[in-house]
Write a protein that holds these residues in place. Sequence first.
Motif, PDB file in Angstrom:
ATOM      1  N   VAL A   1     -37.938  58.275 -70.063  1.00  0.00           N
ATOM      2  CA  VAL A   1     -37.411  58.876 -71.209  1.00  0.00           C
ATOM      3  C   VAL A   1     -38.287  58.514 -72.629  1.00  0.00           C
ATOM      4  O   VAL A   1     -38.218  59.459 -73.487  1.00  0.00           O
ATOM      5  CB  VAL A   1     -36.121  58.151 -71.429  1.00  0.00           C
ATOM      6  CG1 VAL A   1     -35.484  58.384 -72.567  1.00  0.00           C
ATOM      7  CG2 VAL A   1     -35.194  58.661 -70.225  1.00  0.00           C
ATOM      8  N   LEU A   2     -39.173  57.409 -72.545  1.00  0.00           N
ATOM      9  CA  LEU A   2     -39.942  56.899 -73.694  1.00  0.00           C
ATOM     10  C   LEU A   2     -41.130  58.149 -73.419  1.00  0.00           C
ATOM     11  O   LEU A   2     -41.936  58.023 -74.730  1.00  0.00           O
ATOM     12  CB  LEU A   2     -40.257  55.755 -73.621  1.00  0.00           C
ATOM     13  CG  LEU A   2     -39.185  54.805 -73.967  1.00  0.00           C
ATOM     14  CD1 LEU A   2     -39.456  53.144 -73.761  1.00  0.00           C
ATOM     15  CD2 LEU A   2     -38.667  54.914 -75.717  1.00  0.00           C
ATOM     16  N   GLY A   3     -41.594  58.598 -72.541  1.00  0.00           N
ATOM     17  CA  GLY A   3     -42.557  59.628 -72.428  1.00  0.00           C
ATOM     18  C   GLY A   3     -43.878  58.841 -71.883  1.00  0.00           C
ATOM     19  O   GLY A   3     -45.018  59.388 -72.203  1.00  0.00           O
ATOM     20  N   ASP A   4     -43.692  57.701 -71.356  1.00  0.00           N
ATOM     21  CA  ASP A   4     -44.903  56.980 -71.021  1.00  0.00           C
ATOM     22  C   ASP A   4     -45.194  57.146 -69.327  1.00  0.00           C
ATOM     23  O   ASP A   4     -44.216  57.034 -68.708  1.00  0.00           O
ATOM     24  CB  ASP A   4     -44.677  55.338 -71.068  1.00  0.00           C
ATOM     25  CG  ASP A   4     -44.498  54.790 -72.697  1.00  0.00           C
ATOM     26  OD1 ASP A   4     -45.409  55.340 -73.133  1.00  0.00           O
ATOM     27  OD2 ASP A   4     -43.678  53.970 -72.953  1.00  0.00           O
ATOM     28  N   LYS A   5     -46.479  57.494 -69.243  1.00  0.00           N
ATOM     29  CA  LYS A   5     -46.660  57.671 -67.739  1.00  0.00           C
ATOM     30  C   LYS A   5     -46.494  56.291 -66.947  1.00  0.00           C
ATOM     31  O   LYS A   5     -46.384  56.273 -65.690  1.00  0.00           O
ATOM     32  CB  LYS A   5     -48.076  58.336 -67.494  1.00  0.00           C
ATOM     33  CG  LYS A   5     -48.013  59.961 -68.237  1.00  0.00           C
ATOM     34  CD  LYS A   5     -49.625  60.457 -67.817  1.00  0.00           C
ATOM     35  CE  LYS A   5     -49.427  61.817 -68.604  1.00  0.00           C
ATOM     36  NZ  LYS A   5     -50.702  62.430 -68.265  1.00  0.00           N
ATOM     37  N   LYS A   6     -46.948  55.220 -67.725  1.00  0.00           N
ATOM     38  CA  LYS A   6     -47.065  54.032 -67.009  1.00  0.00           C
ATOM     39  C   LYS A   6     -46.248  52.906 -68.053  1.00  0.00           C
ATOM     40  O   LYS A   6     -46.426  53.069 -69.259  1.00  0.00           O
ATOM     41  CB  LYS A   6     -48.443  53.372 -66.665  1.00  0.00           C
ATOM     42  CG  LYS A   6     -49.096  54.442 -65.733  1.00  0.00           C
ATOM     43  CD  LYS A   6     -50.503  53.686 -64.966  1.00  0.00           C
ATOM     44  CE  LYS A   6     -51.257  54.578 -63.846  1.00  0.00           C
ATOM     45  NZ  LYS A   6     -52.019  53.727 -63.379  1.00  0.00           N
ATOM     46  N   LEU A   7     -45.733  51.854 -67.200  1.00  0.00           N
ATOM     47  CA  LEU A   7     -45.156  50.962 -67.867  1.00  0.00           C
ATOM     48  C   LEU A   7     -46.056  49.812 -68.425  1.00  0.00           C
ATOM     49  O   LEU A   7     -47.035  49.286 -67.611  1.00  0.00           O
ATOM     50  CB  LEU A   7     -44.016  50.143 -67.073  1.00  0.00           C
ATOM     51  CG  LEU A   7     -43.298  49.069 -67.719  1.00  0.00           C
ATOM     52  CD1 LEU A   7     -42.274  49.619 -68.836  1.00  0.00           C
ATOM     53  CD2 LEU A   7     -42.497  48.462 -66.661  1.00  0.00           C
ATOM     54  N   SER A   8     -46.081  49.674 -69.960  1.00  0.00           N
ATOM     55  CA  SER A   8     -46.664  48.145 -70.155  1.00  0.00           C
ATOM     56  C   SER A   8     -45.579  47.345 -70.504  1.00  0.00           C
ATOM     57  O   SER A   8     -44.530  47.847 -71.176  1.00  0.00           O
ATOM     58  CB  SER A   8     -47.534  48.841 -71.682  1.00  0.00           C
ATOM     59  OG  SER A   8     -48.735  49.489 -71.354  1.00  0.00           O
ATOM     60  N   TYR A   9     -45.991  46.136 -70.163  1.00  0.00           N
ATOM     61  CA  TYR A   9     -44.609  45.203 -70.216  1.00  0.00           C
ATOM     62  C   TYR A   9     -45.394  43.886 -70.643  1.00  0.00           C
ATOM     63  O   TYR A   9     -46.210  43.367 -70.089  1.00  0.00           O
ATOM     64  CB  TYR A   9     -44.092  45.204 -68.892  1.00  0.00           C
ATOM     65  CG  TYR A   9     -42.976  44.202 -68.666  1.00  0.00           C
ATOM     66  CD1 TYR A   9     -41.622  44.505 -69.068  1.00  0.00           C
ATOM     67  CD2 TYR A   9     -43.192  43.190 -67.815  1.00  0.00           C
ATOM     68  CE1 TYR A   9     -40.672  43.789 -68.778  1.00  0.00           C
ATOM     69  CE2 TYR A   9     -42.167  42.365 -67.626  1.00  0.00           C
ATOM     70  CZ  TYR A   9     -40.826  42.297 -68.119  1.00  0.00           C
ATOM     71  OH  TYR A   9     -39.824  41.735 -67.758  1.00  0.00           O
TER      72      TYR A   9
ATOM     73  N   THR B   1     -55.065  53.911 -83.060  1.00  0.00           N
ATOM     74  CA  THR B   1     -54.592  54.864 -82.119  1.00  0.00           C
ATOM     75  C   THR B   1     -53.443  54.201 -81.164  1.00  0.00           C
ATOM     76  O   THR B   1     -53.450  53.300 -80.816  1.00  0.00           O
ATOM     77  CB  THR B   1     -55.646  55.565 -81.371  1.00  0.00           C
ATOM     78  OG1 THR B   1     -56.373  56.186 -81.854  1.00  0.00           O
ATOM     79  CG2 THR B   1     -54.886  56.680 -80.307  1.00  0.00           C
ATOM     80  N   ARG B   2     -52.277  54.776 -81.439  1.00  0.00           N
ATOM     81  CA  ARG B   2     -51.195  54.436 -80.747  1.00  0.00           C
ATOM     82  C   ARG B   2     -51.345  54.311 -79.086  1.00  0.00           C
ATOM     83  O   ARG B   2     -51.684  55.713 -78.583  1.00  0.00           O
ATOM     84  CB  ARG B   2     -49.891  55.192 -80.979  1.00  0.00           C
ATOM     85  CG  ARG B   2     -48.657  54.780 -80.343  1.00  0.00           C
ATOM     86  CD  ARG B   2     -47.439  55.853 -80.354  1.00  0.00           C
ATOM     87  NE  ARG B   2     -46.229  55.608 -79.546  1.00  0.00           N
ATOM     88  CZ  ARG B   2     -46.184  56.068 -78.318  1.00  0.00           C
ATOM     89  NH1 ARG B   2     -47.071  56.803 -77.789  1.00  0.00           N
ATOM     90  NH2 ARG B   2     -44.889  55.759 -77.588  1.00  0.00           N
ATOM     91  N   ILE B   3     -51.129  53.253 -78.453  1.00  0.00           N
ATOM     92  CA  ILE B   3     -51.362  53.369 -77.000  1.00  0.00           C
ATOM     93  C   ILE B   3     -50.095  53.731 -76.153  1.00  0.00           C
ATOM     94  O   ILE B   3     -50.416  54.418 -75.117  1.00  0.00           O
ATOM     95  CB  ILE B   3     -51.813  51.756 -76.635  1.00  0.00           C
ATOM     96  CG1 ILE B   3     -53.111  51.401 -77.268  1.00  0.00           C
ATOM     97  CG2 ILE B   3     -51.726  51.637 -75.005  1.00  0.00           C
ATOM     98  CD1 ILE B   3     -53.239  49.742 -77.107  1.00  0.00           C
ATOM     99  N   GLY B   4     -48.909  53.348 -76.646  1.00  0.00           N
ATOM    100  CA  GLY B   4     -47.689  53.755 -76.077  1.00  0.00           C
ATOM    101  C   GLY B   4     -46.634  52.936 -76.212  1.00  0.00           C
ATOM    102  O   GLY B   4     -46.628  52.252 -77.434  1.00  0.00           O
ATOM    103  N   SER B   5     -45.861  52.682 -75.448  1.00  0.00           N
ATOM    104  CA  SER B   5     -44.523  51.652 -75.630  1.00  0.00           C
ATOM    105  C   SER B   5     -44.899  50.307 -74.956  1.00  0.00           C
ATOM    106  O   SER B   5     -45.361  50.442 -73.851  1.00  0.00           O
ATOM    107  CB  SER B   5     -43.361  52.126 -75.218  1.00  0.00           C
ATOM    108  OG  SER B   5     -43.145  53.391 -75.626  1.00  0.00           O
ATOM    109  N   LEU B   6     -44.556  49.182 -75.357  1.00  0.00           N
ATOM    110  CA  LEU B   6     -44.805  47.847 -74.931  1.00  0.00           C
ATOM    111  C   LEU B   6     -43.294  47.420 -74.709  1.00  0.00           C
ATOM    112  O   LEU B   6     -42.841  46.812 -75.751  1.00  0.00           O
ATOM    113  CB  LEU B   6     -45.525  46.815 -75.661  1.00  0.00           C
ATOM    114  CG  LEU B   6     -45.713  45.421 -75.014  1.00  0.00           C
ATOM    115  CD1 LEU B   6     -46.343  45.630 -73.655  1.00  0.00           C
ATOM    116  CD2 LEU B   6     -46.546  44.567 -76.044  1.00  0.00           C
ATOM    117  N   MET B   7     -42.776  47.366 -73.553  1.00  0.00           N
ATOM    118  CA  MET B   7     -41.537  46.829 -73.292  1.00  0.00           C
ATOM    119  C   MET B   7     -41.683  45.172 -72.924  1.00  0.00           C
ATOM    120  O   MET B   7     -42.629  44.707 -72.593  1.00  0.00           O
ATOM    121  CB  MET B   7     -40.705  47.507 -71.932  1.00  0.00           C
ATOM    122  CG  MET B   7     -39.302  47.484 -71.922  1.00  0.00           C
ATOM    123  SD  MET B   7     -38.767  48.536 -70.345  1.00  0.00           S
ATOM    124  CE  MET B   7     -39.489  50.103 -70.717  1.00  0.00           C
TER     125      MET B   7
END
Length: 530
Positions: A232-240, A118-124
């Motif tokens: 803008v990416l639609g993530d509630k929290k930043l993963s980094y 399952t996709r977790i989100g975006s990783l910047m």
Amino acid sequence: MATSRLFRTTSAAVAAAALLISGCSSGSSPSGTEASPERTGPGPGRAAPSASPALGPLPTATPANLRPYYDQKLTWRDCGVAGFQCATLKVPLDYAEPSADTDLELAVARKKATGPGTRIGSLMVNPGGPGGSAIDYLQQYAPQPAQVRARYDMVAVDPRGVARSEPVRCLSNKRMDKYTQTDQTPDDSAEVDKLTTAYRDFAKGCESRSGKVLPHVSTIESARDMDVLREVLGDKKLSYMGASYGTFLGATYAGLFPSRSGRLVLDGAMNPELDSRTINLNQTAGFNTAFTAFAADCIKRKDCPLGTKSTDDAGKRLSAFFQQLDARPLPTGEARRLTESLATTGVIAAMYDEQAWPILREYLAQAKDGNGRGLLTLSDTYYERDPDGSYANQMFANPAVNCLDLPPAFTSPDEVRAALPSFRKASPVFGDNFAWAALNCAYWPVKATGKAHRIEAEGAAPIVVVGTTRDPATPYEWAKALAAQFSGATLLTYDGDGHTAYGRGSDCIDTAINTYLLEGTTPPKNKRCT
């Protein structure tokens, strides 16, 4: 000649080596943000905890005049690199006075999650610098690690003033060549005048070519840009994932937006409590530690170009070599000769990764035989100078950010002279070079907007801070100090050489970080890896 302290990750050997010698970024204050009341609790590696205010968070509600930026939609297109998409993000030049007439356009890239799982989100990601291109880094390293790439959209934004995002420009290629050859260990007042003139000319070039953006490339502003991109990416929290200076950028985000901070990995951590002079002195000692480790390895070998007697003797031989170059630069097979400043930069570049040590031994041996080509190549790699003589933007963006984030380490040559004994004590080989290089921000055309501070990030999710015990550019004490500042953080230690730890060969480190990114489970307290 190095111009200002530059941090970033390294690849195998020296392909991504970087440090620019002088005032490294460590902090700034966001417009309209009040610092929280000062606390004086103890923490390892802190220079003066009682003098360091804490960075206060921004309001959780987005101001109405910033809403158009948070509500924008990105138009993705093919980057021309297999599997990557690119877009342009609009952000205000000045967050205190946003105006569409002065908006900046930042370059963004992503590689979508590939599965399975399952996709977790975006990783910047950010590789450091300041000035390193996050997009270049993403496109080079996004294929690894596969298990993280499978679950996250891998995302990068070149920070304002960097690479594809309104890049800062300062000097022509020919003038930059001359600048890098300026003697950075002046022997008399005439050579001091030449060095300060070079710093002034560099600063004037930046002002004339990049006057619009120069007052607005602080770490605070780049962290705010990251929050716009997060929404803008639609993530509630930043993963980094941030390395080197990227740790300061990520920590700043956590301080400003603790409720929006998710899984943050800060590898090769900086300590935002330190002022510029302390940072430079700490790094001088860090590179001395790295050189001692290199020398200890070298003198075990019969062909060591620095002899086989002792590490102290190796240091004296290297210093003598630099002095010889000061008087008689070596031929390199091209118009440029190997000067003392270029050779010093080449040696420093090889300190970032122990895999570069064999290369350095070879090039020092070449230089001993009268051929300066190898060390010049290392210096060019460090400065991101291409074979055609062109320079990347990194050498310009780096001081632009650093000199805005902190007041200068020194404001006059007399202050440098007074500090030379402490720098020489920290490193007999590199002390003079580092001390004089720290003078560059004294002539910067824009006054610093930031100052040293703590980052506590109260309310943020648990953060993983990674430190390498013999890291030359971000000393291990900095990682300990940053982890102690956060209200909730875990320190992960790599007992080894080189700059940063993740993806550099330690299964222990990689497994701990991958588990955190994929499952949210932090490493055990005080975990150490080799």
